[in-house]
Design a protein around this motif. Structure first.
Motif, PDB file in Angstrom:
ATOM      1  N   ILE C 219      67.554 -52.689 170.261  1.00 54.07           N
ATOM      2  CA  ILE C 219      66.149 -52.538 170.226  1.00 54.07           C
ATOM      3  C   ILE C 219      65.562 -53.125 168.889  1.00 54.07           C
ATOM      4  N   ASP C 220      66.346 -53.496 168.016  1.00 59.37           N
ATOM      5  CA  ASP C 220      65.932 -53.857 166.762  1.00 59.37           C
ATOM      6  C   ASP C 220      66.786 -54.689 165.895  1.00 59.37           C
ATOM      7  N   PHE C 221      66.499 -55.624 165.258  1.00 56.69           N
ATOM      8  CA  PHE C 221      67.113 -56.614 164.430  1.00 56.69           C
ATOM      9  C   PHE C 221      66.721 -56.850 163.139  1.00 56.69           C
ATOM     10  N   ILE C 222      67.428 -56.362 162.002  1.00 58.75           N
ATOM     11  CA  ILE C 222      66.867 -56.365 160.736  1.00 58.75           C
ATOM     12  C   ILE C 222      67.587 -57.262 159.890  1.00 58.75           C
ATOM     13  N   GLU C 223      66.842 -58.039 159.052  1.00 58.83           N
ATOM     14  CA  GLU C 223      67.548 -58.956 158.160  1.00 58.83           C
ATOM     15  C   GLU C 223      67.283 -58.167 156.853  1.00 58.83           C
ATOM     16  N   SER C 224      68.456 -57.858 156.130  1.00 58.67           N
ATOM     17  CA  SER C 224      68.280 -57.394 154.972  1.00 58.67           C
ATOM     18  C   SER C 224      67.759 -57.869 153.812  1.00 58.67           C
ATOM     19  N   THR C 225      66.875 -57.301 152.974  1.00 57.03           N
ATOM     20  CA  THR C 225      66.035 -58.186 151.791  1.00 57.03           C
ATOM     21  C   THR C 225      66.936 -57.680 150.818  1.00 57.03           C
ATOM     22  N   LEU C 226      67.834 -56.902 150.794  1.00 58.73           N
ATOM     23  CA  LEU C 226      68.719 -56.487 149.531  1.00 58.73           C
ATOM     24  C   LEU C 226      69.408 -57.646 148.771  1.00 58.73           C
ATOM     25  N   PRO C 227      69.659 -57.567 147.265  1.00 58.85           N
ATOM     26  CA  PRO C 227      70.416 -58.915 146.869  1.00 58.85           C
ATOM     27  C   PRO C 227      72.033 -58.847 147.312  1.00 58.85           C
ATOM     28  N   ASN C 228      72.509 -59.702 147.307  1.00 63.95           N
ATOM     29  CA  ASN C 228      74.153 -59.702 147.668  1.00 63.95           C
ATOM     30  C   ASN C 228      74.901 -58.773 146.492  1.00 63.95           C
ATOM     31  N   GLU C 229      74.349 -58.679 145.393  1.00 63.29           N
ATOM     32  CA  GLU C 229      74.829 -57.756 144.426  1.00 63.29           C
ATOM     33  C   GLU C 229      74.377 -56.384 144.364  1.00 63.29           C
ATOM     34  N   PRO C 231      75.007 -52.536 143.574  1.00 65.43           N
ATOM     35  CA  PRO C 231      75.901 -51.281 142.980  1.00 65.43           C
ATOM     36  C   PRO C 231      75.504 -50.219 143.822  1.00 65.43           C
ATOM     37  N   LEU C 232      76.196 -48.993 143.733  1.00 67.16           N
ATOM     38  CA  LEU C 232      76.132 -47.816 144.664  1.00 67.16           C
ATOM     39  C   LEU C 232      74.655 -47.136 144.511  1.00 67.16           C
ATOM     40  N   ASP C 233      74.167 -47.373 143.185  1.00 66.93           N
ATOM     41  CA  ASP C 233      72.873 -46.882 143.041  1.00 66.93           C
ATOM     42  C   ASP C 233      71.818 -47.703 143.454  1.00 66.93           C
ATOM     43  N   ILE C 234      72.058 -48.742 144.139  1.00 63.71           N
ATOM     44  CA  ILE C 234      70.966 -49.403 145.016  1.00 63.71           C
ATOM     45  C   ILE C 234      70.392 -48.524 145.977  1.00 63.71           C
ATOM     46  N   ARG C 235      70.992 -47.549 146.534  1.00 66.33           N
ATOM     47  CA  ARG C 235      70.553 -46.670 147.641  1.00 66.33           C
ATOM     48  C   ARG C 235      69.545 -45.709 147.064  1.00 66.33           C
ATOM     49  N   ASP C 236      69.228 -45.801 145.985  1.00 64.80           N
ATOM     50  CA  ASP C 236      67.951 -45.055 145.393  1.00 64.80           C
ATOM     51  C   ASP C 236      66.655 -45.844 145.376  1.00 64.80           C
ATOM     52  N   SER C 237      66.830 -47.190 145.403  1.00 65.65           N
ATOM     53  CA  SER C 237      65.988 -48.003 145.318  1.00 65.65           C
ATOM     54  C   SER C 237      64.991 -47.935 146.638  1.00 65.65           C
ATOM     55  N   SER C 238      63.487 -48.232 146.230  1.00 68.68           N
ATOM     56  CA  SER C 238      62.474 -48.119 147.444  1.00 68.68           C
ATOM     57  C   SER C 238      62.739 -48.972 148.406  1.00 68.68           C
ATOM     58  N   GLU C 239      63.246 -50.251 148.185  1.00 68.37           N
ATOM     59  CA  GLU C 239      63.418 -51.425 149.218  1.00 68.37           C
ATOM     60  C   GLU C 239      64.762 -50.626 150.140  1.00 68.37           C
ATOM     61  N   PHE C 240      65.731 -50.318 149.725  1.00 72.34           N
ATOM     62  CA  PHE C 240      66.741 -49.543 150.342  1.00 72.34           C
ATOM     63  C   PHE C 240      66.069 -48.357 151.278  1.00 72.34           C
ATOM     64  N   ILE C 241      65.240 -47.344 150.766  1.00 74.25           N
ATOM     65  CA  ILE C 241      64.630 -46.337 151.561  1.00 74.25           C
ATOM     66  C   ILE C 241      63.740 -47.200 152.541  1.00 74.25           C
ATOM     67  N   SER C 242      63.052 -48.183 152.273  1.00 77.94           N
ATOM     68  CA  SER C 242      62.202 -48.737 153.326  1.00 77.94           C
ATOM     69  C   SER C 242      62.967 -49.296 154.606  1.00 77.94           C
ATOM     70  N   ILE C 243      64.218 -50.034 154.247  1.00 83.06           N
ATOM     71  CA  ILE C 243      64.990 -50.515 155.383  1.00 83.06           C
ATOM     72  C   ILE C 243      65.737 -49.352 156.146  1.00 83.06           C
ATOM     73  N   SER C 244      66.079 -48.318 155.431  1.00 82.82           N
ATOM     74  CA  SER C 244      66.602 -47.053 156.161  1.00 82.82           C
ATOM     75  C   SER C 244      65.635 -46.479 156.933  1.00 82.82           C
ATOM     76  N   GLN C 245      64.190 -46.507 156.674  1.00 80.49           N
ATOM     77  CA  GLN C 245      62.943 -45.818 157.554  1.00 80.49           C
ATOM     78  C   GLN C 245      63.145 -46.822 158.934  1.00 80.49           C
TER      79      GLN C 245
END
Lengths: 281, 286, 258
Positions: C219-229, C231-245
């Motif tokens: 039902i959805d196909f998402i291309e991630s905009t996160l960089p290849n590098e 670190p674990l704390d990237i999960r607190d970034s707003s980009e991460f949160i918007s993809i999660s949403q």
């Protein structure tokens, strides 16, 4: 009467000792775990000896253990010959032949679904039957020698062994089978590397059950005809002569041979199925 | 459905092999007989002869079946030639022995799980007893009891009882110890007594183990009763029929006694299996 | 560049006692070389089934699947992929080293080559000292790492992973996710990864496939905009949160809660 009283005292004191040992802080150590049943065994033998002597039980009903040991040591040669005839020639050969052929048939059934569906209910039916009853027929077919005893043993061990083998070969899990498929393993590789090792705990279960069956089959078959040597022969003729000390001597030999046979299989099992949860300990 | 078909095919094939084996095992005798009579046997006569001898090496299935029919349906059950009469002799001592053996076995198992000293003293021996051929004591028991005047059903029942005793002890101890730790802990938090733990937890959880060992036990009891008939040359019972048949070379009689014993065993195990199914279903354990 | 894995209108219908069930319905997907693709969705959405179709463990009832330009069957027979299951599935009678050798024995590599590779992959998953231990002597996380090593051992450039970390606790899972990303970067494999954890999918993937049940479909196909590098704390970034949403909304729209 004093001996009877002595037996009672002996029993009570041995039991108190065992109860103390079992509830002591050391109860979980290996030595105590071994010591307690040994004490219990000696208690039974001691009470038996004292009661038989104290109540002057006639020899034809129950001989004292000391007499059994004496008779056994005087007849070592006869006991050895009987053991060779019944155990090595009859029971062991039949055991090897019966178990090997059952494992072979089990492997075959595993390859042919239709045969397995048809044969397994028949096999589990057969395993519940009093198969020793085939002894008179097999004695008639194969003569009085060890061959007929081995034949009875083959028939007796075959079905339990077959059931265990087939159950074992079906024991591998879905993931393990899928894994073999992702490697594009052929049937032979999947059998050798997965199904056979996974079946080993079951096969050894069958091998253990069969040790007892083999000895029973060989002894009982001799009740239906045998040469003048063999444990079953000796038991039935000694019973006829009311020489119960000799009967007990044979029974002791049978018990020792049976547990040794079982013990050897258990040791081999520990070596091969060391990985199974029941063996890790 | 598919398994019913395959069972029929396999059983059919077995009967076919049986007939073939009868031909090959009995043909020597048939040919000898014809030779002495100076006759030439054609293939068809030979085959028919091997299936209708009086004392064949291997009786054909229909010979056994007709012997079974004759000795069960056509004989009065009080007759000494009725197989039902003989089966009852063996069955009655089997059942008495089974009842004694299992009751004592269950009692000992309860003692073992509640008393540490008993557990450590007796349990290793109960397990070891399964590795030795205790059936070998059977002839002695018969003769000894006979010499003090006890005959008939009781000596055989004693053999049956001790043969089923040990499997029941071992199975039942396993069963009574099978409750999960979490379940026993729960009762512990309720401060339940040992008796309450036994009735409300241990006994119900042991049922599958109990039935498994009962099925082993009843087969062992039957074997014990049959073997118990051998040493005194008893004239009544299935074991006696086997022995008499082997003395006089009456192979058809041996086979019909054997099939009868098989049917008795199957019926006994079948009844227990049915009981197990009903019982465990009512307890919600299936 | 032709896609590494390509699925065109794939259908798969299981016949069950309650009638036919559409496990997959009209699934179209292209996966390029070096992609890290996560499949996420509630149970019954067909994500595991799709992975099994790629692995030739199930046959689709309609449509075509190509791996490296050939059918899944031929791909399997040429050992084009390594598969990691939900459970470690290690053989208890083999040591860790021997478990990793299992596929190598089946392929028929030389003894020398086998031990070389075992050493190499054990190092990749950081289990060098455990070659002679047996699986049941290891913790759950270590067992799963060993099973990943086993899948890496025969150098297939595709890795199919079916909820490999589902049974592990969160701390172990974080650690393994980090290790898996490292591995992906150093080996540049194409990875298909089934999960039902949103953070796991977002953290790991370059592409996220959101699926929905009855019938199983994308039902959805998402291309991630996160960089290849990462670190674990990237999960607190707003980009991460918007993809999660976006993933969560996709899951919610496809799920009817009947």
């Amino acid at each position: 009467m004093n001996l009877v009283f002595g037996a009672l005292i002996f029993w009570v004191s041995a039991w108190i000792l065992n109860a103390k040992l079992a509830d002591s802080a050391l109860a979980d150590t290996r030595a105590i775990k071994l010591l307690v049943p040994v004490i219990f065994g000696f208690t039974i033998i001691g009470v038996w000896e004292l009661l038989v002597r104290g109540l002057s039980v006639p020899l034809v009903i129950l001989p004292p253990p000391s007499l059994v040991i004496e008779t056994a040591s005087q007849n070592l040669e006869i006991l050895w010959k009987d053991l060779v005839q019944t155990f090595i020639k009859g029971a062991f050969r039949g055991y090897v032949l019966g178990c090997l052929s059952a494992i072979f048939v089990g492997i075959l059934l595993e390859r042919f679904e239709f045969l397995r569906l048809g044969l397994m209910p028949v096999a589990s039916f057969m395993a519940a039957l009093p198969i020793v009853g085939t002894a008179p027929i097999l004695v008639m077919w194969f003569g009085f020698g060890w061959q007929s005893k081995a034949a009875v043993v083959v028939v007796m061990v075959f079905f339990p062994m077959l059931i265990n083998t087939v159950a074992g070969l079906r024991e591998s899990s879905q993931i393990q089978n899928d894994l073999m498929r992702t490697y594009a393993a052929n049937n032979w590789q999947a059998f050798l590397k997965l199904r056979l090792p996974a079946a080993m705990p079951f096969i050894f279960n069958g091998l253990k059950i069969s040790t007892t069956l083999a000895l029973i089959g060989a002894i009982v078959a001799e009740f239906f005809g045998s040469p003048t040597v063999g444990m079953g022969f000796r038991i039935s003729t000694s019973v006829g002569r009311l020489a119960l000390d000799m009967v007990w001597a044979e029974i002791v030999v049978a018990a020792v041979a049976g547990s040794l046979f079982y013990g050897i299989i258990v040791i081999i099992e520990k070596g091969i199925t060391f990985w199974h949860p029941s063996q890790r300990g | 459905m598919r398994s019913v078909v395959s069972i029929c095919v396999v059983v059919g094939a077995l009967i076919f092999v049986w007939y073939l084996a009868a031909v090959s095992l009995n043909s020597t005798w048939a040919l000898d007989k014809a030779k002495r009579a100076g006759l030439e046997l054609g293939t068809k006569e030979l085959i028919l002869d091997t299936w209708s001898q009086e004392k064949p090496k291997l009786p054909a299935p229909h010979q056994v079946a007709s012997e079974l029919w004759k000795t069960t349906v056509e004989k009065k059950i009080t007759s000494k030639r009725s197989l039902i009469f003989h089966s009852w002799i063996t069955l009655s001592s089997t059942l008495v022995g089974f009842l004694i053996g299992t009751s004592l076995g269950i009692l000992l198992a309860i003692g073992i799980v509640h008393n540490n000293a008993m557990n450590m003293s007796v349990m290793p021996w109960a397990i070891a007893s399964q590795t030795i051929p205790i059936l070998a004591i059977a002839p002695m028991i018969i003769v000894v009891l006979n010499s003090i005047g006890v005959q008939g059903l009781l000596p055989k029942a004693i053999i049956s009882s001790y043969l089923c005793f040990f499997p029941v002890v071992v199975g039942m101890v396993k069963g009574l110890r099978s409750p999960d730790k979490i379940d026993t802990d729960l009762l512990h938090t309720y401060n339940a007594t040992n008796a309450q733990k036994f009735w409300k937890l241990r006994l119900p959880t042991s049922m599958p183990f109990l039935f498994a060992s009962l099925k082993v036990g009843i087969s062992a009891s039957l074997v014990g009763a049959i073997v118990g008939e051998l040493p005194t040359g008893a004239v009544r019972g299935l074991g006696a029929r086997l022995l008499a048949g082997s003395y006089y070379g009456q192979t058809i009689q041996i086979w019909s006694a054997l099939i009868m014993a098989a049917m008795v065993a199957a019926a006994l195990v079948g009844i227990l299996a049915l009981l197990q199914k009903v019982m465990l279903k009512r307890m919600g354990m299936t | 560049m032709s896609p590494k894995i390509s699925a065109k209108s794939v259908d798969l219908t299981f016949s069950t006692n309650d009638g036919p069930v559409d496990a997959l319905k009209d699934v179209n997907l292209d996966i390029n070389e070096g992609d890290f693709v996560s499949f996420i969705g509630p149970s019954g959405c067909g994500k595991t089934t799709f992975l099994r179709v790629l692995a030739d463990l199930e046959r689709p009832t309609g449509g075509t699947v190509e791996i490296n330009g050939v059918s899944p069957k031929i791909a399997r027979e040429s050992r084009a992929y390594g598969y990691v299951f939900q459970a470690p599935g290690l053989y208890p009678w083999r040591s860790i080293g021997k478990n990793i050798k299992l596929p190598l024995e089946i392929i028929g590599l030389s003894k020398h080559e086998q031990s070389e590779r075992v050493k190499r992959v054990l190092k990749l998953v950081d289990l060098q000292d455990f070659e002679n231990k047996f699986p049941w002597q290891l913790s759950g996380g270590m067992q799963q790492r060993a099973s990943i090593a086993r899948a890496l051992a025969f150098d297939a450039d595709i890795l199919l992973m079916d909820e490999p970390f589902g049974a592990l606790d969160e701390i172990v899972r974080d650690h393994l996710n980090e290790q898996l990303l490292d591995l992906w970067k150093t080996t540049s494999k194409t990875i298909c990864f089934v999960t039902h954890s949103i953070p796991e999918a977002v953290y790991l993937s370059t592409k996220i496939v959101v699926m929905s049940p009855r019938p199983g479909r994308i039902i959805d196909f998402i291309e991630s905009t996160l960089p290849n590098e990462r670190p674990l704390d990237i999960r607190d970034s707003s980009e991460f949160i918007s993809i999660s949403q976006r993933v969560r909304e996709g899951l919610r729209s496809g799920h009817s809660y009947e």
